[in-house]
Design a protein around this motif. Structure first.
Motif, PDB file in Angstrom:
ATOM      1  N   SER A  23      17.745 -21.082  30.519  1.00  0.00           N
ATOM      2  CA  SER A  23      18.756 -21.871  29.900  1.00  0.00           C
ATOM      3  C   SER A  23      18.907 -21.434  28.475  1.00  0.00           C
ATOM      4  O   SER A  23      20.172 -21.588  28.136  1.00  0.00           O
ATOM      5  N   VAL A  24      18.043 -20.885  27.696  1.00  0.00           N
ATOM      6  CA  VAL A  24      18.116 -20.309  26.407  1.00  0.00           C
ATOM      7  C   VAL A  24      18.347 -18.817  26.346  1.00  0.00           C
ATOM      8  O   VAL A  24      18.135 -18.326  25.190  1.00  0.00           O
ATOM      9  N   GLN A  25      18.305 -18.134  27.513  1.00  0.00           N
ATOM     10  CA  GLN A  25      18.235 -16.813  27.600  1.00  0.00           C
ATOM     11  C   GLN A  25      16.959 -16.105  26.950  1.00  0.00           C
ATOM     12  O   GLN A  25      17.375 -15.135  26.215  1.00  0.00           O
ATOM     13  N   HIS A  26      15.765 -16.526  27.321  1.00  0.00           N
ATOM     14  CA  HIS A  26      14.580 -15.766  26.536  1.00  0.00           C
ATOM     15  C   HIS A  26      13.884 -15.575  27.948  1.00  0.00           C
ATOM     16  O   HIS A  26      13.931 -16.040  29.018  1.00  0.00           O
ATOM     17  N   THR A  27      12.889 -14.575  27.829  1.00  0.00           N
ATOM     18  CA  THR A  27      12.116 -14.382  28.928  1.00  0.00           C
ATOM     19  C   THR A  27      11.011 -15.305  28.916  1.00  0.00           C
ATOM     20  O   THR A  27      10.744 -16.067  28.150  1.00  0.00           O
ATOM     21  N   HIS A  28      10.543 -15.392  30.217  1.00  0.00           N
ATOM     22  CA  HIS A  28       9.418 -16.371  30.660  1.00  0.00           C
ATOM     23  C   HIS A  28       8.341 -16.395  29.719  1.00  0.00           C
ATOM     24  O   HIS A  28       7.601 -17.135  29.197  1.00  0.00           O
TER      25      HIS A  28
END
Length: 193
Positions: free
Chosen positions: A93-98
């Motif tokens: 949802s925030v466009q970051h990697t896990h």
């Protein structure tokens, strides 16, 4: 009225006079600095963003909101708006990697902003706001909206808004990726072979 002065002829003809204006591949090898990192089109943008982030940090230091890093605000607001989420859901949802979000969640948990609980399967964790976070989320939303309004005001002062620059760069990169552009430049450079 005095006549405009022309730049000295030697500086106009010398491509090394302004090494940042030319890409390293376009600057003659005699003009390249020994350290190629001295030429950077990215550094000014990164420094500007870091400076603006520091200014946001000052807002929170003056507030004060103890233990809050400005880099936590997006995730805290997202969790407030959407409720508990797995790390994977929050990362998407925030466009970051896990991996990056997992580290950030650990830091937010240590600071007391979020709590985690086992997810629906043994491999996942649900992330939720703590009472401490819920108590300040209104202030976080106010800062976010004030920051966006200040950015809009700043963009109105510019001849070409940064948000338009980003859209234009994204469009150009759909035509030819950054990777392909770099590889193309490297193909022209004998040092890469």
């Amino acid at each position: 009225m005095p006549e405009p002065t022309e730049p000295p002829a030697d500086s106009a003809a010398d491509p090394a006079a302004d090494p940042v204006a030319d890409s390293p591949a376009e600057v003659p090898s005699r003009a390249r600095p020994a350290d190629p990192s001295e030429l950077s089109r990215w550094r000014p943008l990164r420094l500007l963003q870091a400076s603006m982030d520091e200014e946001i940090g000052r807002v929170y230091a003056e507030a004060p909101v103890e233990g809050l890093r400005p880099s936590f605000v997006l995730e805290l607001l997202r969790l407030h708006a959407r409720g508990p989420m797995t790390i994977t859901e929050l990362a998407e949802s925030v466009q970051h990697t896990h991996s990056a979000l997992s580290q950030k969640v650990a830091a937010m948990r240590r600071a007391g902003w979020v709590e985690t609980a086992p997810g629906e399967d043994a491999r996942s964790k649900k992330v939720a706001l703590t009472a401490k976070a819920r108590a300040v989320v209104g202030r976080l939303a106010a800062e976010w909206e004030a920051t966006e309004a200040a950015l809009a005001e700043l963009e109105a002062e510019l001849p070409y808004p940064l948000s338009q620059v980003v859209e234009d760069i994204e469009r150009a990169l759909t035509r030819r990726s950054f990777h392909d552009r770099i590889v193309g430049k490297l193909a022209e450079d004998p040092r890469w072979r």
